[in-house]
Design an enzyme around this catalytic site. Structure first.
Site, PDB file in Angstrom:
ATOM      1  N   HIS A   1      74.774   4.015  26.041  1.00 35.48           N
ATOM      2  CA  HIS A   1      74.020   5.024  26.515  1.00 35.48           C
ATOM      3  C   HIS A   1      72.133   4.877  25.841  1.00 35.48           C
ATOM      4  CE1 HIS A   1      76.632   8.435  26.541  1.00 35.48           C
ATOM      5  NE2 HIS A   1      77.937   7.805  26.418  1.00 35.48           N
TER       6      HIS A   1
ATOM      7  N   LYS B   1      65.631  19.929  24.183  1.00 32.96           N
ATOM      8  CA  LYS B   1      66.448  18.782  23.372  1.00 32.96           C
ATOM      9  C   LYS B   1      65.985  17.961  22.446  1.00 32.96           C
ATOM     10  CE  LYS B   1      63.888  16.800  27.878  1.00 32.96           C
ATOM     11  NZ  LYS B   1      64.687  16.345  28.253  1.00 32.96           N
TER      12      LYS B   1
ATOM     13  N   LYS C   1      61.014  11.351  24.133  1.00 35.67           N
ATOM     14  CA  LYS C   1      60.791  12.297  25.210  1.00 35.67           C
ATOM     15  C   LYS C   1      59.705  13.098  25.013  1.00 35.67           C
ATOM     16  CE  LYS C   1      65.786  13.037  23.800  1.00 35.67           C
ATOM     17  NZ  LYS C   1      66.575  12.582  25.277  1.00 35.67           N
TER      18      LYS C   1
END
Length: 826
Positions: free
Chosen positions: A378, A554, A560
């Site tokens: 992931h 998020k 990010k």
């Protein structure tokens, strides 16, 4: 009795919500009153909203039970291959409405609750989120369970029943404060404890090598108590099981070494071993090598594998023996999917069971193990990789460490490139020797996959990888959270898209249909008004519903790049201040997400966002042309309210850092446009909808690699060259947003200027220019909405049904099916 269709609720007409037949409604009211009386022991005079919620939940649960029992009976008779999806996280959110959707009970329940004089939304709001996950990885597992049931796969989700899920986030004076998430305080109507299937799990001790094989002795035993939650498929009568384990001390815990006066302390000490299932570790994309976490990882795996073996042996179909004993058959009957490396201990544990307990030879056992297990990677961030110190391993799981050494020894003996073997070793040499769990998973699995094409390509560079691009369930993320949009779509193309999301392509026929364009825009406006009301009620903030709703929701993480968003907020603010009479596109910029409690930088990023909001939102010159809002306690249930209202979705990670992303897909399906980098699944979204229908900007993976290989990233170069960037940074550094503590953001400034791994400034200019294009298009509502329709029509690939069908066929060797099974023997 009033007529079954009262005009109390817009939701009533919607075909996708099932029919509210008179008998159905009457039956639901009877069941509701029965549960209020017999289950909750209340009458209408003393019952409160929570009692009514529990009465309704139990009523809906009644409709699951027959199908649940029937499904498990059906699997027992048919003896299909079963898939075990093992994950340390299942981010389920609420269950009530999702169950009503999948069972086609929503209209009937709405009507029954209305006739009882109650408000459905108020009752739904009493349910606690099952917050047993951090973010993407845990929510993916939840979407996968929905799809596996909807595709008729004999699937089981296995995890831990954390007493405390992801913390509740409070914002106090602009800072994140964590609160324990006591989600089980009032009980959970969706779970059923199964004490009869309790399993022992062993820790510590030592190994003895005897002529009969290896014995693991002097261990400490913890009991694993299973709690089962039903997972209904979409209108196919299938109900699968999610089984979560809770840790329980054995009765004789600490009493065998009983000493005088030690009895009370021995009973109190039971808490210590029951702590295993107490709390979810709140880190996203970060490894924290704590003993309790390794205990959790082994606990879920050891308990689950006992279930797997028991079910394999007991299966009767096509076998005259009382039990199956030939483990060569295991890979034909069992698939185990490891959701990241967190359940990696399944590999050595399965080897221990096969070799030490079932007495298979090593080679035979290893062949069975590899053909049974598969692993999903992931992340590419090095700080997320699990590497457990060998000393901790030896202390906690001595037999498993021996098995890992043996796996490694045999792996390293293979002929070939010795330098590559060194790099691929399961044991990392150096100061403190460590077990590399990703390498263990790769060596012990027959399939390894990444979660978006670009991510898998980054990995394939080094390995034999497959790709399985992530997806989301359209039941929760469209039909349930955005019924208005689902209905507008169904009016044009029917309801099949709910099962087969590729059908959305058919919307392209209506791209120039003015009435359809108007309907899509109208649904969005209604959703925006509804979210604006929610914000006013819950956060006491007033926003302009005519403004563009710009979301970045998020987990808070440097990669990010919420900081890039901050720089745009400041730049836009400065432009409005400079020319206050110009016609600016009004925006409400909303950022939400939790920071891991130990991640100082992430907490500072939240503080910066709230500080920018304090200045911008109270500046009379700006008025309602720009608002900056931090959405407190972002979670599944808030996502379901926010995403349908979004105009713009911010997906702005540095290229090559976001493995896939799934929030990006939810926004796309709900009629928002995406501003983003060519990272994760954004690449495939651009391919499906047409790159001209996304706002793509910034460096590609090749550009990032070239920069790293070449002259490197030098923030000061951009700072000195771009006046608006310099102005924004000087304001942050000079205390413009923190006048009472001018140096409050000194560390963030230092980070951005001197050690920013994620190259925020390198994409600043392209990002601002791209945001200008967004503003221009937003001024033309018709063209904006046409672009929205292109996006919705391109969403088919991003259903988790497609993802799961690929796992089933290409990894598990199973065939998905859209057939219904008979309902209760009919």
């Amino acid at each position: 009795m009033s007529k079954p269709f009262s005009d109390h609720d817009k939701r009533k007409q919607i075909s996708v919500r099932g029919l509210a037949g008179v008998e159905n409604v009457a039956e639901l009211k009877v069941a509701f009153n029965r549960h209020l009386h017999f289950t909750l022991v209340k009458d209408r005079n003393v019952a409160n909203k929570r009692d009514y919620y529990f009465a309704l939940a139990n009523t809906v649960r009644d409709h699951l039970v027959g199908r649940w029992i029937r499904t498990q009976q059906y699997y027992y008779e048919k003896d299909p291959k079963r898939v075990y999806y093992i994950s340390l996280e299942f981010y389920m959110g609420r269950t009530l409405q999702n169950t009503m959707v999948n069972l086609a009970l929503e209209n009937a329940c709405d009507e029954a609750i209305y006739q009882l004089g109650l408000d459905m939304e108020e009752l739904e709001d009493m349910e606690e989120d099952a917050g047993l996950g951090n973010g993407g990885l845990g929510r993916l597992a939840a979407c996968f369970l929905d799809s596996m049931a909807s595709l008729g796969l004999a699937a089981y989700g296995y995890g831990i029943r954390y007493e405390f899920g992801i913390f509740n986030q409070k914002i106090v004076n602009g800072w994140q404060v964590e609160e324990a998430d006591d989600w089980l305080r009032y009980g959970n109507p969706w779970e059923k404890a199964r004490p009869e299937y309790m399993r022992p799990v062993k820790f510590y001790g030592r190994t003895e090598h005897t002529p009969d094989g290896v014995k693991w002795v002097d261990t400490q035993v913890v009991l694993a108590l299973p709690y089962d939650t039903p997972i209904p498929g979409y209108r196919n009568n299938i109900v699968n099981t999610m089984r979560l384990w809770s840790a329980k001390a054995p009765c004789d815990f600490n009493l065998k070494d009983f000493n005088v006066g030690g009895y009370i302390q021995a009973v109190l000490d039971r808490n210590l071993c029951e702590n295993i299932s107490r709390v979810l570790y709140p880190n996203d994309n970060f490894f924290e090598g704590k003993e309790l976490r390794l205990k959790q990882e082994y606990f879920v795996v050891a308990a689950t594998l006992q279930d797997v073996v028991r079910r394999f042996k007991a299966s009767k179909f096509g076998s005259r023996e009382v039990v199956r004993t030939d483990f060569a058959e295991l890979p034909n009957k069992v698939a185990i999917q490891l959701n990241d490396t967190h359940p990696a201990m399944a590999i050595p544990e399965l080897m221990r069971v096969l070799v030490d307990e079932e007495k298979l030879g090593w080679d035979k056992a290893w062949d069975v193990c590899v053909r049974t297990c598969a692993y999903t990677n992931h992340t590419v961030l090095p700080e997320a990789l699990e590497r457990w110190p060998i000393d901790l391993f030896h202390h906690l799981l001595p037999r498993h460490l021996e098995i890992i050494f043996e796996i490694n020894h045999r792996f390293m003996e293979f002929p070939g490139d010795h330098d590559r073997m060194r790099r691929m070793s399961l044991i990392e040499e150096g100061g403190c020797k460590k077990v590399n769990m990703a390498h263990l998973c790769i060596v012990g699995s027959h399939a390894v996959n990444g979660v978006a094409r670009i991510h898998s390509e980054i990995l394939i560079a080094t390995l034999y990888f497959q790709n399985k691009t992530n997806g989301i369930t359209p039941r929760r993320w469209l039909v349930m959270c955005n019924p208005g949009l689902a209905e507008v779509i169904a009016e044009k193309i029917g309801e099949e898209f709910i099962r087969d999301l590729d059908q959305l392509k058919r919307l392209l026929k209506f791209i120039n249909d003015d009435a359809f364009i108007r309907d899509i825009a109208k649904v969005k406006q209604e959703n925006k008004l509804k979210f604006a009301v929610h914000l006013e009620e819950h956060y006491k903030v007033k926003i302009n519903p005519q403004s563009m709703f710009d979301f970045q929701v998020k987990r808070i993480h440097e990669y990010k790049r919420q900081l890039l968003n901050c720089l745009h907020m400041i730049t836009y603010y400065n432009r409005i201040k400079k020319e206050p009479n110009k016609h600016w596109t009004p925006r409400t910029i909303m950022v939400g997400g939790k920071a891991a409690p130990g991640y100082h930088t992430a907490k500072m990023i939240i503080r910066l966002i709230t500080a920018i909001g304090e200045v911008v939102n109270h500046d009379p010159v700006v008025g309602d042309r720009l608002k900056v809002i931090f959405l407190e306690n972002y979670r599944v249930t808030l996502a379901e309210k926010a995403i349908p209202s979004a105009d713009l979705s911010e997906q702005i990670s540095t290229a090559g850092t976001e493995a896939s992303g799934t929030g990006n897909m939810k926004f796309m399906l709900n009629g928002a446009l995406t501003i983003g980098t060519m990272d994760g699944a954004n690449v495939e979204m651009a391919e499906e909808a047409g790159e001209e229908n996304l706002f793509i900007f910034g460096m590609r993976v090749e550009d990032v690699d070239a920069m790293d290989a070449g002259k490197g990233y030098h923030a000061s170069e951009y700072y000195n060259r771009i006046p608006e960037l310099k102005q924004a940074m000087d304001q942050i550094a000079g205390g413009f947003f923190s006048p009472k503590q001018p140096d409050l953001f000194k560390e963030l400034v230092d980070l951005l200027m001197h050690h920013d791994r994620f190259k925020v400034f390198a994409d600043y200019e392209a990002y601002i220019k791209c945001q200008d294009k967004v503003n221009q298009l937003y001024k033309n509502p018709k063209e904006w909405t046409k672009m929205v329709i292109h996006n919705i029509a391109g969403c088919g690939k991003f259903s988790s049904d497609r993802t799961i069908a690929q796992y089933a066929r290409e990894i598990w060797g199973m065939e998905p099916s859209l057939e219904k099974i008979p309902e209760n023997g009919k």
